[in-house]
Design a protein around this motif. Structure first.
Motif, PDB file in Angstrom:
ATOM      1  N   HIS A   7      64.767  26.977  37.250  1.00  0.00           N
ATOM      2  CA  HIS A   7      64.107  26.781  38.378  1.00  0.00           C
ATOM      3  C   HIS A   7      63.462  28.056  38.936  1.00  0.00           C
ATOM      4  O   HIS A   7      63.095  28.349  40.206  1.00  0.00           O
ATOM      5  N   ALA A   8      63.428  29.013  37.860  1.00  0.00           N
ATOM      6  CA  ALA A   8      62.560  30.235  38.076  1.00  0.00           C
ATOM      7  C   ALA A   8      61.096  29.906  38.532  1.00  0.00           C
ATOM      8  O   ALA A   8      60.531  28.742  38.063  1.00  0.00           O
TER       9      ALA A   8
ATOM     10  N   SER B  71      61.661  23.706  43.970  1.00  0.00           N
ATOM     11  CA  SER B  71      61.857  25.184  44.183  1.00  0.00           C
ATOM     12  C   SER B  71      60.249  25.611  43.947  1.00  0.00           C
ATOM     13  O   SER B  71      59.887  26.628  44.696  1.00  0.00           O
TER      14      SER B  71
ATOM     15  N   ARG C 286      57.277  27.053  29.362  1.00  0.00           N
ATOM     16  CA  ARG C 286      57.091  27.843  30.455  1.00  0.00           C
ATOM     17  C   ARG C 286      56.457  29.255  29.979  1.00  0.00           C
ATOM     18  O   ARG C 286      55.497  29.500  30.343  1.00  0.00           O
TER      19      ARG C 286
ATOM     20  N   ASP D 265      61.831  25.886  28.176  1.00  0.00           N
ATOM     21  CA  ASP D 265      61.722  27.390  28.297  1.00  0.00           C
ATOM     22  C   ASP D 265      60.236  27.846  27.400  1.00  0.00           C
ATOM     23  O   ASP D 265      59.698  28.732  27.748  1.00  0.00           O
TER      24      ASP D 265
ATOM     25  N   ASP E 206      66.395  30.394  33.477  1.00  0.00           N
ATOM     26  CA  ASP E 206      66.528  29.793  34.700  1.00  0.00           C
ATOM     27  C   ASP E 206      65.499  28.667  34.813  1.00  0.00           C
ATOM     28  O   ASP E 206      64.163  29.126  35.106  1.00  0.00           O
TER      29      ASP E 206
ATOM     30  N   GLY F 136      56.300  26.649  37.663  1.00  0.00           N
ATOM     31  CA  GLY F 136      57.695  26.390  37.943  1.00  0.00           C
ATOM     32  C   GLY F 136      57.811  24.865  37.807  1.00  0.00           C
ATOM     33  O   GLY F 136      57.269  24.119  37.218  1.00  0.00           O
TER      34      GLY F 136
ATOM     35  N   GLN G  48      64.300  36.126  28.182  1.00  0.00           N
ATOM     36  CA  GLN G  48      64.674  36.232  29.303  1.00  0.00           C
ATOM     37  C   GLN G  48      64.369  35.019  30.231  1.00  0.00           C
ATOM     38  O   GLN G  48      65.067  34.965  31.381  1.00  0.00           O
ATOM     39  N   ALA G  49      63.493  34.188  29.877  1.00  0.00           N
ATOM     40  CA  ALA G  49      63.122  33.028  30.907  1.00  0.00           C
ATOM     41  C   ALA G  49      64.302  31.918  30.515  1.00  0.00           C
ATOM     42  O   ALA G  49      63.854  30.862  29.837  1.00  0.00           O
TER      43      ALA G  49
ATOM     44  N   ASP H 261      57.091  31.388  38.429  1.00  0.00           N
ATOM     45  CA  ASP H 261      56.585  32.571  38.063  1.00  0.00           C
ATOM     46  C   ASP H 261      55.052  32.608  38.893  1.00  0.00           C
ATOM     47  O   ASP H 261      54.305  31.356  39.142  1.00  0.00           O
TER      48      ASP H 261
END
Length: 377
Positions: free
Chosen positions: A13-14, A36, A230, A227, A11, A32, A8-9, A16
């Protein structure tokens, strides 16, 4: 906190957030990238009269100016302390350079320290913050994988002594941890692998499903896939947050985070600080701790130890501990390990797996440990 699965990860620019829950000392870990991340981080900074960036000669040219520009919008004055780079400088002399700047500029109790760097910088900045005027706030801005997944989280601050690693320090929590994944792009391969050593430990001590994920994705981590990194940082921080929130001062459960560290710290001290990277020493230490767990009859899965060794090798980590004394190697290890924070009454206590996926701390007699070392080194 519920964390998105790695699938699911997607984005880039997400943002957490993992929370360290310690009542009035609670704080968030932000994970992150880029603006952002910093837009959110800047809203959470502690108020103060001055900001002091503590960094080192390697990190300063890369990231200090950008952090300074961000902080100038929030603090009337932003100072900088640039320390030499390396574990061998994690001592009183280097720590005093921080105090020299604070005192020379009449820094008060509203001064906020920012630890910009890896584990050495984070540990020393935290110890300086705990000590200056009996305590000023500080923020962790870890720039290495090892610091993001381990040393920046949990409030353990310290310097080394020639006879023992991290033996002089304090428990002192930061106000905020900001993990900018973009800083990992400049990590040399050896530093990246050192961080993976600390990531890998979380599987055997707490979450074998995470261990399975690491086996499936270690090449992505070595290749610095964003990804994958992260998710590894996020999951590592979540596990450490759960442990630290239950045992802030390492009086019980938190000791499990030292899997491989008793052997590893002996390697670092015995070879001379800086000769082995911390994560590399921990990796070799985990191999010995796994063998010890098997020797004690706690791990009966014959596949686990070779799986661990293979995963460490795929991550670019050493799996063979060095000889520290050609005349009496086992005794040299025992002498160094006796100067360990977990030792009690002269007895060495080790973090062992009971079984893989769950760790405990137990006293192990010298003869058993010596027999293990003599057989494998």
């Amino acid at each position: 906190m519920t964390i998105a699965s790695p699938e699911q990860a997607t984005d880039l620019h997400a943002l957490d957030v993992v929370k360290i829950d310690l009542a009035e000392r609670s704080y968030p870990i932000l994970i992150g990238q880029g603006e952002s991340l910093w837009q959110q981080a800047l809203t959470l900074l502690p108020k103060g009269t001055s900001a002091v960036i503590v960094t080192n000669e390697t990190v300063a040219p890369l990231y200090s100016q950008a952090l300074r520009q961000r902080l100038l919008a929030h603090y009337p004055r932003v100072l900088e302390v640039v320390l030499p780079d390396g574990e061998q400088y994690k001592n009183w002399e280097t720590l005093n350079q921080v105090f020299d700047v604070l005192l020379a500029h009449a820094a008060d109790r509203k001064t906020v320290l920012f630890a910009l760097g890896g584990g050495v910088i984070g540990d020393m900045t935290g110890f300086a913050a705990a000590s200056y005027m009996r305590g000023v706030p500080f923020v962790q801005v870890p720039t290495t994988l090892l610091a993001q997944v381990d040393s920046s989280v949990g409030g353990k601050t310290a310097i080394n002594h020639p006879l023992g690693k991290n033996m002089i320090g304090a428990f002192y929590q930061p106000k905020l941890v900001v993990c900018d994944l973009d800083t990992l792009k400049t990590l040399p391969p050896a530093e990246l692998s050192a961080g993976l050593g600390e990531v890998i430990k979380y599987g055997p001590i707490y979450d074998m499903a995470f261990f399975d994920w690491l086996e499936a994705n270690v090449e992505r981590l070595v290749a610095q896939d964003v990804d994958a990194l992260r998710y590894a940082v996020r999951r590592s921080c979540e596990i450490k947050a759960a442990v630290v929130s239950a045992d802030e001062t390492e009086s019980g459960l938190r000791e499990i985070l030292n899997f491989g560290h008793t052997f590893g710290h002996a390697i670092e001290a015995g070879k001379g600080y800086g000769a082995w990277l911390h994560g590399h020493a921990v990796a070799a230490g985990m191999v010995l701790a796994s063998l010890l767990s098997t020797k004690l009859g706690y791990v009966q899965d014959a596949q686990f130890h070779p799986r661990l060794v293979t995963l460490l090798q795929r991550a670019g980590l050493p799996v063979q501990a060095p000889v520290l004394d050609t005349h009496n190697n086992a005794q040299r290890y025992l002498d160094l390990m006796r100067v360990d924070k977990k030792s009690q009454g002269g007895a060495i206590r080790f973090v062992v797996l009971k079984p893989a996926g769950k760790a405990v701390t137990e006293k192990v007699d010298d003869a058993t440990v010596a027999e293990l070392l003599n057989a494998h080194l």
